[in-house]
Design a protein around this motif. Structure first.
Motif, short mmCIF file in Angstrom:
data_model
loop_
_atom_site.label_atom_id
_atom_site.label_comp_id
_atom_site.label_asym_id
_atom_site.label_seq_id
_atom_site.Cartn_x
_atom_site.Cartn_y
_atom_site.Cartn_z
N ARG A 192 0.84 -1.19 0.00
CA ARG A 192 0.00 0.00 0.00
C ARG A 192 0.87 1.25 0.00
O ARG A 192 1.73 1.42 0.87
CB ARG A 192 -0.90 0.01 1.23
N PRO A 193 0.70 2.15 -0.98
CA PRO A 193 1.56 3.34 -1.03
C PRO A 193 1.16 4.37 0.01
O PRO A 193 -0.02 4.56 0.29
CB PRO A 193 1.32 3.87 -2.45
N TYR A 194 2.15 5.02 0.58
CA TYR A 194 1.89 6.13 1.48
C TYR A 194 1.64 7.38 0.64
O TYR A 194 2.32 7.63 -0.36
CB TYR A 194 3.09 6.39 2.38
N LYS A 195 0.67 8.18 1.03
CA LYS A 195 0.41 9.45 0.35
C LYS A 195 1.16 10.59 1.03
O LYS A 195 1.55 11.55 0.38
CB LYS A 195 -1.09 9.74 0.34
N SER A 196 1.32 10.50 2.33
CA SER A 196 2.04 11.53 3.07
C SER A 196 2.39 10.98 4.45
O SER A 196 1.86 9.95 4.88
CB SER A 196 1.18 12.79 3.22
N VAL A 197 3.30 11.67 5.11
CA VAL A 197 3.64 11.33 6.49
C VAL A 197 3.81 12.65 7.23
O VAL A 197 4.33 13.63 6.68
CB VAL A 197 4.92 10.46 6.55
N SER A 198 3.34 12.70 8.48
CA SER A 198 3.35 13.97 9.19
C SER A 198 3.49 13.76 10.68
O SER A 198 3.38 12.64 11.20
CB SER A 198 2.06 14.76 8.90
N ALA A 199 3.75 14.86 11.38
CA ALA A 199 3.80 14.87 12.84
C ALA A 199 3.30 16.23 13.29
O ALA A 199 3.53 17.25 12.62
CB ALA A 199 5.22 14.63 13.34
N GLU A 200 2.59 16.26 14.39
CA GLU A 200 2.08 17.52 14.91
C GLU A 200 1.97 17.45 16.42
O GLU A 200 2.02 16.37 17.01
CB GLU A 200 0.72 17.87 14.29
N ASP A 201 1.82 18.61 17.03
CA ASP A 201 1.70 18.65 18.48
C ASP A 201 0.81 19.81 18.89
O ASP A 201 0.88 20.91 18.31
CB ASP A 201 3.08 18.81 19.13
N THR A 202 -0.05 19.56 19.87
CA THR A 202 -0.89 20.60 20.46
C THR A 202 -0.22 21.05 21.75
O THR A 202 0.13 20.23 22.60
CB THR A 202 -2.30 20.06 20.76
N PHE A 203 -0.06 22.34 21.92
CA PHE A 203 0.68 22.88 23.06
C PHE A 203 -0.23 23.06 24.27
O PHE A 203 -1.43 23.34 24.14
CB PHE A 203 1.32 24.22 22.68
N PHE A 204 0.37 22.92 25.44
CA PHE A 204 -0.38 23.10 26.69
C PHE A 204 -0.86 24.55 26.80
O PHE A 204 -1.99 24.82 27.22
CB PHE A 204 0.52 22.75 27.88
N ASP A 205 0.01 25.50 26.43
CA ASP A 205 -0.35 26.92 26.39
C ASP A 205 -0.15 27.42 24.97
O ASP A 205 0.80 27.05 24.28
CB ASP A 205 0.53 27.74 27.34
#
Length: 364
Positions: free
Chosen positions: A245-258
């Protein structure tokens, strides 16, 4: 019957997961590291890409900041990742898989699903196939793998984690629902930390708790995901093993406490996120030429930016440089920023004439 409720035979699915893969390769290749707490990656302001079982006893985990890992395990040894070595071993392992079935879906360098409903060797028994594969991996690579065997992907993946390391777990059709009922929902594929927290607030902590809820209740609280969670609680999974199965994208994210507003703090967070993302990119053996930035403001408005190169992004540093330039185009921040995300897309694509870098502005 099968796990989708149809009339065709039950599927025979195996999930193979290498044990502490990167760390195990390093310990295999360097006898001085064997039996010692080891982290691949890390270093100054870095993150742990993988941890040996000796390190895990101290609570060291992948994606953990190296500073935290060292604090938990003062004797922790850091080694630089050697992704070429990991890919070479991964190719050996996949070659073994393909001797048994053409239906192999790799998830990363160290794990894959196999559909052995009809196996190439005519063995016919999924458990025996899993045992053979584990033995072959040990003999040919010197490494151990854990395997889960069941009648759908959801259960096979849960099973492979049940008796780690170097373990095998089989979940038969008669035991599927009871197995799911006994587990915490945070172990379910598709139930992330935020969803698990929400479920806990609603009194849902185990598979049995989830099964006790009506579809209407789940729809009210989880929207379009309700049907998926409803099925998981009943050990039902419709997902098929899809070869390569091909990957379309790869990502990382973070929601900050403040919420953040300072330019320097935002760039620092983007640097940290880029390290997590690059670890994922290398672990999956991917390359891409489009860097994507995601910004979510305190009012939940989302803005995205993307820049495409005429070639694959060469390094984490280049990816970060592009991401930081995209971020700076939005600074100074008009209001507090609650989330940053970085991604790589246009995976495996080759530019036709290698045009100069092009800036694409996308706003949602």
């Amino acid at each position: 019957m099968n796990d989708t409720g149809g009339a065709s035979p039950l599927r025979k699915i195996i999930h193979i997961d290498m044990d502490a893969f990167y760390a195990s390769v390093e310990q295999r290749d360097n006898p001085e590291l064997r039996g010692k707490p080891l982290a691949v990656g890390g270093g100054h302001r870095g993150v742990v890409a993988a941890a040996s079982y000796e390190a895990r006893k101290f609570g060291v985990r992948s994606a953990m900041p190296s500073v935290t890992a060292k604090r938990r395990c003062p004797d922790l040894i850091f080694v630089k990742p050697r992704f070429d070595a990991y890919r070479e071993v991964s190719h050996q392992i996949r070659a073994i898989f393909h001797e048994y079935t053409p239906h192999v879906e790799p998830l990363s360098l160290d794990e894959a699903y196999l559909d052995v409903t009809e196996d190439l060797k005519g063995i016919g028994i999924a458990t025996r196939i899993a045992e053979e594969i584990r033995a072959r991996i040990k003999a040919e690579t010197g490494l151990t793998a854990s395997a889960g065997v069941s009648y759908n992907k959801f259960l096979a993946k849960l099973a492979s984690d049940q008796n780690k390391p170097d373990g095998l777990c089989v979940i038969t059709p008669t035991k599927g629902e009871a197995f799911v009922a006994s587990l915490p929902v945070k172990r379910f594929h598709g139930v992330g930390p935020k969803t698990a927290e929400k479920m806990a607030r609603l009194g849902i902590e185990t598979g049995a708790d989830l099964r006790a809820q009506s579809l209407e209740f789940l729809q009210h609280n989880f929207g379009s995901s309700a049907g998926y969670y409803y099925n998981l609680a009943r050990a039902i999974c419709h997902r098929q093993v899809k070869a390569d199965r091909p990957y379309k994208s790869v990502s990382a994210e973070d929601t900050f406490f403040d919420d953040l507003t300072e330019d320097e703090a935002l760039v620092t967070e983007l640097d940290r996120i880029s390290r997590t993302l690059w670890t994922r990119i290398e672990a999956k053996g991917l390359s891409g030429r489009t860097v994507n930035l995601k910004v979510k403001y305190q009012d939940f408005r989302i803005v995205t930016r993307a820049r495409s190169l005429g070639r694959a992004v060469a390094s984490r540093e280049e990816m970060l440089e592009i991401g930081a330039a995209l971020l700076r185009s939005l600074l100074p921040a008009e209001k507090g920023i609650r989330l940053l995300g970085l991604g790589l897309s246009s995976l495996g694509e080759e530019a036709a004439a290698a045009p100069p870098p092009q800036l694409e502005l996308l706003t949602a």
